[in-house]
Scaffold this active site. Structure first.
Site, PDB file in Angstrom:
ATOM      1  N   CYS A 110       0.815  -1.227   0.000  1.00  0.00           N
ATOM      2  CA  CYS A 110       0.000   0.000   0.000  1.00  0.00           C
ATOM      3  C   CYS A 110       0.843   1.269   0.000  1.00  0.00           C
ATOM      4  O   CYS A 110       0.320   2.360  -0.218  1.00  0.00           O
ATOM      5  CB  CYS A 110      -0.939  -0.003   1.198  1.00  0.00           C
ATOM      6  SG  CYS A 110      -2.101  -1.371   1.174  1.00  0.00           S
ATOM      7  N   HIS A 244      -2.738   7.228   2.723  1.00  0.00           N
ATOM      8  CA  HIS A 244      -3.276   6.004   2.114  1.00  0.00           C
ATOM      9  C   HIS A 244      -4.647   5.756   2.723  1.00  0.00           C
ATOM     10  O   HIS A 244      -4.822   5.803   3.947  1.00  0.00           O
ATOM     11  CB  HIS A 244      -2.329   4.830   2.398  1.00  0.00           C
ATOM     12  CG  HIS A 244      -2.949   3.503   2.138  1.00  0.00           C
ATOM     13  ND1 HIS A 244      -3.637   3.220   0.980  1.00  0.00           N
ATOM     14  CD2 HIS A 244      -3.013   2.374   2.901  1.00  0.00           C
ATOM     15  CE1 HIS A 244      -4.089   1.981   1.039  1.00  0.00           C
ATOM     16  NE2 HIS A 244      -3.733   1.443   2.188  1.00  0.00           N
ATOM     17  N   ASN A 274     -10.393   0.629   0.206  1.00  0.00           N
ATOM     18  CA  ASN A 274      -8.924   0.644   0.204  1.00  0.00           C
ATOM     19  C   ASN A 274      -8.442   0.086  -1.135  1.00  0.00           C
ATOM     20  O   ASN A 274      -8.671  -1.081  -1.434  1.00  0.00           O
ATOM     21  CB  ASN A 274      -8.432  -0.209   1.382  1.00  0.00           C
ATOM     22  CG  ASN A 274      -6.932  -0.364   1.449  1.00  0.00           C
ATOM     23  OD1 ASN A 274      -6.210  -0.131   0.468  1.00  0.00           O
ATOM     24  ND2 ASN A 274      -6.437  -0.769   2.597  1.00  0.00           N
TER      25      ASN A 274
END
Lengths: 320, 77
Positions: A110, A244, A274
């Site tokens: 990520c 993020h 996400n």
């Protein structure tokens, strides 16, 4: 010499999966997902690949930058969920763009987009690239266990891209890796080797939620403080912190611990879930296209995820 | 001391009377989920200036959380 951001782009698949739709498949509810993760809906691929999404995000970023595809002399993509190990997402995008240039992928989970910026800065510093296309592209639905209500409600598919040109607007960065942790674990396909005897896990995202939460909050807090302190800045100098988009609860608690108003953090997880390495460039593109950014703005990107790895950087936005 | 600190912090965060909390209080009955418990734990780390590893610890009640914090503090004493 580092770079400046010339343009941004994004692409998400057209298929939207709402929490209510998931609640018809799993023992979950819209209320639980919103309260626990902050997601209302996510986009999920039906026939697109991660490379397809990356290509469309790239076209969008090229248009925004005013550059032609042929101007690009390097493509770097970050992904953990591309369909093919070879050709890589970046090589597939190169072929779809019909251009001839260098291309390779990275896997930094990520945190991938911040690593892309750092790698691109290195090419600019050596003078070996003048226009770089960076892409975070994910089809996380491919590696999501759709029977695990604890994880499948979190993720979405999408891609974000940016076109970078010569400049000096990449101001500071920090990378921290605690290798080998299985707090976040995405096993690869087992393979068919008749010689390999080790037991392997199913190739889907597994996360230990509580430890992921703690790691992520601490990562954001330490990285934000580092970027501010090492540049002699205070929070009022930063136009936006772009984290993020892992979980709204992570971002909200990090804001609380940093004693910052939540509005300092750009959030769009509600609409996309996400999307791993795509989440920051998707957020950046939204901010750009919605007129939130002004020339001279300082943006602080902060990312965290599997590895475990976390990364942050400071970029000056110079596009009007 | 650990119970009192956690109880005061929890009461402040969810807006209840601290007297309503006991070692037997179940987080679920307060509408507290596992991430809320992690927030409490991280605030305790800050309070006591120490890392508290959770591992696979079950944290369903005040007694669970108090026990974990006390055991970690005890290990470092």
């Amino acid at each position: 010499m580092s770079f400046r951001i010339l343009g941004t782009g994004m692409c998400v698949p057209s298929r939207v999966v709402t929490n209510d739709e998931l609640a018809r498949m799993l023992d979950t509810s819209d209320g639980w997902i919103r309260q626990r993760v902050g997601v209302r809906e996510r986009h999920v691929c039906t026939d697109e690949t991660a490379a397809d999404l990356g290509y469309r995000a790239a076209l969008d970023a090229l248009e925004d930058s005013g550059c032609r595809a042929g101007d690009i002399d390097l493509i770097i993509a970050a992904t953990v969920s591309g369909e093919d190990t070879a050709p890589s997402v970046s090589c597939s995008v190169q072929q779809m763009l019909g251009i001839s240039c260098s291309a390779f992928d990275i896997n930094a989970s990520c945190s991938g987009f911040v690593f892309l910026l750092e790698i691109a800065a290195g090419f600019f510093a050596r003078g070996t690239a003048k226009r770089v296309l960076i892409i975070g592209a994910e089809r996380l639905s491919r590696i999501t266990d759709w029977e695990d209500r604890g994880t499948c409600v979190i993720f979405g598919d999408g891609a974000g891209a940016a076109v970078l040109g010569e400049g000096s607007e990449y101001l500071c960065s920090k990378f921290t890796v605690e290798g080998g942790s299985d707090v976040i674990h995405i096993p690869q396909h087992t393979g068919k080797s008749p010689f390999f005897g080790r037991e392997t896990a199913s190739p889907y995202i597994k996360m230990r939620g509580r430890e992921t939460f703690k790691y992520a909050v601490e990562a954001i807090c330490s990285d934000v403080n580092y970027i501010l302190d090492s540049n002699g800045l205070n929070i009022d100098d930063i136009s936006y912190i772009v984290p993020h988009q892992a979980n709204a609860r992570i971002i909200d608690f990090a804001a609380e611990r940093l004693k910052l108003d939540k509005s300092r953090f750009y959030q769009n997880i509600e609409l996309y879930g996400n999307t791993s390495s795509a989440s920051i460039p998707i957020a950046l593109d939204e901010m750009n296209k919605n007129g939130l950014l002004h020339s001279g703005d300082l943006l602080l990107f902060t990312a965290f995820g599997g590895g475990l790895a976390h990364a942050a950087c400071l970029v000056r936005w110079t596009k009007n | 001391m650990v119970f009192e600190k956690i109880a005061a912090m929890l009461a402040d965060r969810i807006g209840c009377d601290v007297k309503e909390l006991s070692m037997e209080t179940k987080f679920e009955t307060l509408g507290i989920d596992s991430l809320d418990v992690m927030e409490l734990l991280m605030l305790m780390e800050e309070e006591f200036g120490t890392d508290i590893e959770i591992g696979d610890a079950k944290l369903a009640t005040m007694a669970d959380l108090v026990g974990l914090v006390e055991s970690r503090l005890g290990e470092q004493a």
